[in-house]
Enzyme design. Structure first.
Site, short mmCIF file in Angstrom:
data_model
loop_
_atom_site.label_atom_id
_atom_site.label_comp_id
_atom_site.label_asym_id
_atom_site.label_seq_id
_atom_site.Cartn_x
_atom_site.Cartn_y
_atom_site.Cartn_z
N LYS A 22 0.85 -1.21 0.00
CA LYS A 22 0.00 0.00 0.00
C LYS A 22 0.88 1.25 0.00
O LYS A 22 0.66 2.17 -0.80
CB LYS A 22 -0.88 0.00 1.23
CG LYS A 22 -1.47 1.35 1.61
CD LYS A 22 -2.36 1.33 2.80
CE LYS A 22 -1.66 1.61 4.11
NZ LYS A 22 -1.46 3.03 4.44
N ASN A 23 1.89 1.28 0.87
CA ASN A 23 2.69 2.51 1.00
C ASN A 23 3.72 2.69 -0.10
O ASN A 23 4.42 3.70 -0.13
CB ASN A 23 3.36 2.57 2.38
CG ASN A 23 2.31 2.76 3.48
OD1 ASN A 23 1.15 3.06 3.19
ND2 ASN A 23 2.71 2.56 4.72
N ARG A 93 -4.42 10.72 4.58
CA ARG A 93 -3.35 11.69 4.66
C ARG A 93 -2.42 11.64 3.46
O ARG A 93 -1.88 12.64 3.02
CB ARG A 93 -2.55 11.42 5.95
CG ARG A 93 -1.50 12.40 6.24
CD ARG A 93 -0.76 12.03 7.50
NE ARG A 93 0.19 13.03 7.83
CZ ARG A 93 1.31 13.26 7.15
NH1 ARG A 93 1.59 12.51 6.12
NH2 ARG A 93 2.14 14.21 7.50
N CYS A 117 -5.10 12.33 12.67
CA CYS A 117 -5.76 11.03 12.70
C CYS A 117 -5.50 10.45 14.10
O CYS A 117 -4.88 11.08 14.93
CB CYS A 117 -5.25 10.13 11.60
SG CYS A 117 -3.58 9.61 11.88
N ARG A 122 0.07 14.69 12.85
CA ARG A 122 0.58 14.39 11.50
C ARG A 122 0.59 15.64 10.61
O ARG A 122 -0.08 15.73 9.61
CB ARG A 122 -0.22 13.25 10.89
CG ARG A 122 -0.16 12.03 11.80
CD ARG A 122 -0.72 10.81 11.20
NE ARG A 122 0.13 10.32 10.11
CZ ARG A 122 -0.23 9.27 9.36
NH1 ARG A 122 -1.39 8.69 9.57
NH2 ARG A 122 0.55 8.84 8.39
N ASP A 305 4.96 0.86 12.15
CA ASP A 305 3.74 0.22 11.64
C ASP A 305 3.59 -1.23 12.11
O ASP A 305 2.57 -1.85 11.84
CB ASP A 305 3.72 0.24 10.11
CG ASP A 305 3.50 1.64 9.60
OD1 ASP A 305 3.64 1.87 8.38
OD2 ASP A 305 3.19 2.52 10.43
N ARG A 397 -8.52 -0.48 4.97
CA ARG A 397 -7.71 0.57 4.34
C ARG A 397 -6.39 0.01 3.85
O ARG A 397 -5.81 0.50 2.90
CB ARG A 397 -7.38 1.68 5.35
CG ARG A 397 -8.54 2.48 5.80
CD ARG A 397 -8.06 3.69 6.58
NE ARG A 397 -7.10 4.45 5.79
CZ ARG A 397 -6.64 5.64 6.17
NH1 ARG A 397 -7.02 6.15 7.31
NH2 ARG A 397 -5.79 6.30 5.43
C1 EPZ Z 1 4.24 7.15 6.34
O1 EPZ Z 1 3.41 8.14 6.90
C2 EPZ Z 1 3.35 5.91 6.25
N1 EPZ Z 1 2.21 6.19 5.36
C3 EPZ Z 1 2.85 5.53 7.64
O2 EPZ Z 1 2.10 4.32 7.51
C4 EPZ Z 1 4.05 5.27 8.54
O3 EPZ Z 1 3.60 5.00 9.84
C5 EPZ Z 1 4.96 6.50 8.55
O4 EPZ Z 1 5.34 6.85 7.20
C6 EPZ Z 1 6.23 6.27 9.35
O5 EPZ Z 1 6.93 5.18 8.80
C7 EPZ Z 1 2.41 6.16 4.02
O6 EPZ Z 1 3.52 5.93 3.54
C8 EPZ Z 1 1.22 6.43 3.17
P1 EPZ Z 1 6.08 10.62 8.38
P2 EPZ Z 1 3.92 9.66 6.90
O7 EPZ Z 1 5.90 11.88 7.59
O8 EPZ Z 1 4.79 9.92 5.75
C9 EPZ Z 1 6.34 13.99 11.66
C10 EPZ Z 1 0.28 2.92 7.78
O9 EPZ Z 1 -0.07 2.34 8.80
N2 EPZ Z 1 6.20 14.96 10.56
O10 EPZ Z 1 7.28 9.77 8.09
O11 EPZ Z 1 2.71 10.50 7.11
C11 EPZ Z 1 5.08 13.17 11.85
O12 EPZ Z 1 4.15 13.86 12.66
C12 EPZ Z 1 0.71 4.36 7.84
O13 EPZ Z 1 0.36 2.39 6.64
C13 EPZ Z 1 6.26 16.30 10.84
O14 EPZ Z 1 6.40 16.71 12.00
O15 EPZ Z 1 4.80 9.72 8.21
C14 EPZ Z 1 5.60 11.92 12.52
O16 EPZ Z 1 5.73 12.16 13.92
C15 EPZ Z 1 0.42 4.96 9.21
N3 EPZ Z 1 6.14 17.21 9.82
C16 EPZ Z 1 7.00 11.75 11.91
O17 EPZ Z 1 7.33 13.01 11.33
C17 EPZ Z 1 5.98 16.80 8.51
O18 EPZ Z 1 5.90 17.66 7.62
C18 EPZ Z 1 7.05 10.70 10.81
O19 EPZ Z 1 6.01 10.99 9.91
C19 EPZ Z 1 5.92 15.42 8.25
C20 EPZ Z 1 6.04 14.52 9.28
#
Ligand code: EPZ
Length: 417
Positions: A22-23, A93, A117, A122, A305, A397
């Site tokens: 998915k990701n 998201r 969420c 996020r 995850d 999802r």
């Molecule tokens: C991706 O989400 C995945 N989703 C998530 O999988 C996964 O948990 C996550 O990466 C971490 O590995 C997809 O790829 C579609 P991040 P993402 O930006 O990109 C902070 C699932 O279960 N952050 O790496 O949204 C954020 O709040 C999902 O399949 C900022 O502060 O995660 C978090 O604490 C859930 N500012 C950390 O970074 C930003 O601009 C990591 O988030 C962006 C992120």
């Protein structure tokens, strides 16, 4: 709303095939906006988030020629609308990943800010900061992110937090920018590497993917994307734990073992037997599970995850295990539900202390987010008696045909419409 009913206590035995990641497919779908032609993507998992992304691409002017038996053909030559509507983005998201491609392709974008969420606020502040650094005018208005730019410029940008979709978004924007872009402290997830490799096949000039620094030489146009999505490592980890928690003997086919190394090592530490071959693994749970600690971290660390699923296993381990969630601020929504099944878990901020118990008992449970739902299914498979899990749209999802795959392995599971 659908529910899943599970009669626990059955050992899982047999073979299960993993579906596409998915990701990995979500960013690749967003990347088709960078092309003007007929994109062909194979081994696409039929999950709700993919349907949402396809609807979003159609809203932007993409024509979906075909979407059947895991193959999508979509024509992006007529993409002309730059607005991603609230009703689509608010449910997923990952829709924010159309921001970079829309600015690169059309020079403008209007994307609803993703709501928070269950697992955290996020924000996408880093996505926005990076696009602004590339010369785009980006501002927030009425819950939408607005962006405008004539031509994105290559820049050097440092992520002060590792962000998977942030890295994907800026990498996609940089592909059609003028000059060289250097992204530092980037995500090294396999899904990011895959996206870079697929963009290169379409004519992009990206290097360093999988390391801390990615370099992108801007180009003027890309060929349409043709690819097959690789297997889902989080689905794989989930089924590995399903085998372990039911003391089963499961062969997982069509997976990429090296994507699972942190989980394999942890499970082996917990006395689970794992035989690794080229694109399959055999997980044999025999004898008591030993308590081990885990701390989530961006790839190649222990994946956030899989944290909830691993915790379900630790509730039945011998001894005490400590699990630290360092990526998201609120990813312990599964704890309260696991405790209702008899688990012994104490929370202290981002740390969970789990004292193993002899057994769990089935209960009425409620899913809250995608991976917490998977955790409840795993606990229910091992629990004594019946569990009924509601709000399982969360599972739909990100997991393809979970109840079929599990019942083919001997689980007593069915969906209540
Ligand atoms: C991706 O989400 C995945 N989703 C998530 O999988 C996964 O948990 C996550 O990466 C971490 O590995 C997809 O790829 C579609 P991040 P993402 O930006 O990109 C902070 C699932 O279960 N952050 O790496 O949204 C954020 O709040 C999902 O399949 C900022 O502060 O995660 C978090 O604490 C859930 N500012 C950390 O970074 C930003 O601009 C990591 O988030 C962006 C992120």
């Amino acid at each position: 709303m659908d529910k899943i009913v599970i009669e626990g206590g059955k050992r899982l035995v047999g073979t299960v095939k993993m579906s596409g990641a998915k990701n990995a497919v979500l960013p690749v779908l967003a990347a088709t906006l960078l092309t003007e032609g007929r994109n062909v993507i194979d081994n696409v998992p039929e999950v709700r988030d993919v349907l949402t992304m396809i609807k979003l691409l159609e809203a932007l002017g993409t024509e979906v020629e075909n979407y059947s038996n895991e193959k999508i053909i979509l024509d992006t030559s007529k993409v002309n609308n730059s607005e991603a509507p609230y009703d689509l983005v608010s449910t997923m998201r990952a829709s924010c990943m159309v921001l970079g491609p829309l600015l690169a392709r059309l020079g403008k974008a209007r994307v609803s800010l993703p709501g928070g969420c269950a697992i955290g606020a996020r924000p996408i502040d880093l996505h926005i900061k990076g696009l602004q650094a590339m010369g785009a005018k980006v501002w927030l208005e009425q819950g939408y992110v607005h962006g405008e730019v004539d031509l994105l410029k290559g820049i050097s940008f440092y992520f002060d937090t590792v962000s998977v979709t942030g890295t994907a978004n800026l990498m996609m924007a940089a592909v059609l920018a003028e000059g060289e872009t250097i992204l530092e402290n980037v995500a090294k997830e396999p899904e990011v590497v895959f996206l870079a490799d697929i963009l290169n096949l379409a004519g992009a000039k990206i290097s360093g993917q999988g390391t801390d620094i990615i370099k992108i030489q801007g180009t003027t146009a890309l060929k349409p994307i043709e690819c097959a999505i690789f297997p889902d490592r989080i689905e794989t980890g989930t089924y590995m734990i399903a085998a372990a928690i039911t003391q089963g003997d499961v062969t997982i086919e069509n997976c990429i073992p090296q994507h699972l190394e942190p989980i394999t090592l942890k499970l082996q530490e917990a006395q689970v037997d794992i035989e690794v071959e080229k694109n399959k693994m055999r997980i044999i749970g025999k004898g008591p599970i030993r308590a081990v600690n885990a701390r989530t971290h961006p790839y190649p660390g222990f994946p956030t995850d899989i944290q909830a699923q691993f915790m379900a296993l630790m509730t039945l381990a011998q001894g005490q295990s400590i699990i630290m969630e360092t990526v998201f601020e609120n990813r312990f929504m599964h704890v309260a539900e696991l405790k209702r099944m008899g688990a012994n878990i104490a929370l202290d901020g981002h740390t969970a202390i789990i004292s193993g118990v002899k057994g769990l008992s089935g209960a009425q449970l409620m899913a809250t987010d995608l991976r917490a739902s998977a955790s409840l299914v795993l606990a229910a498979l091992a629990a004594k008696g019946e569990s009924v899990i509601s709000r399982i749209y969360h599972i739909d999802r990100g997991y393809v045909s979970m109840e079929e795959k599990l019942s083919n392995l001997g689980a007593q599971i069915h969906r209540l419409k």
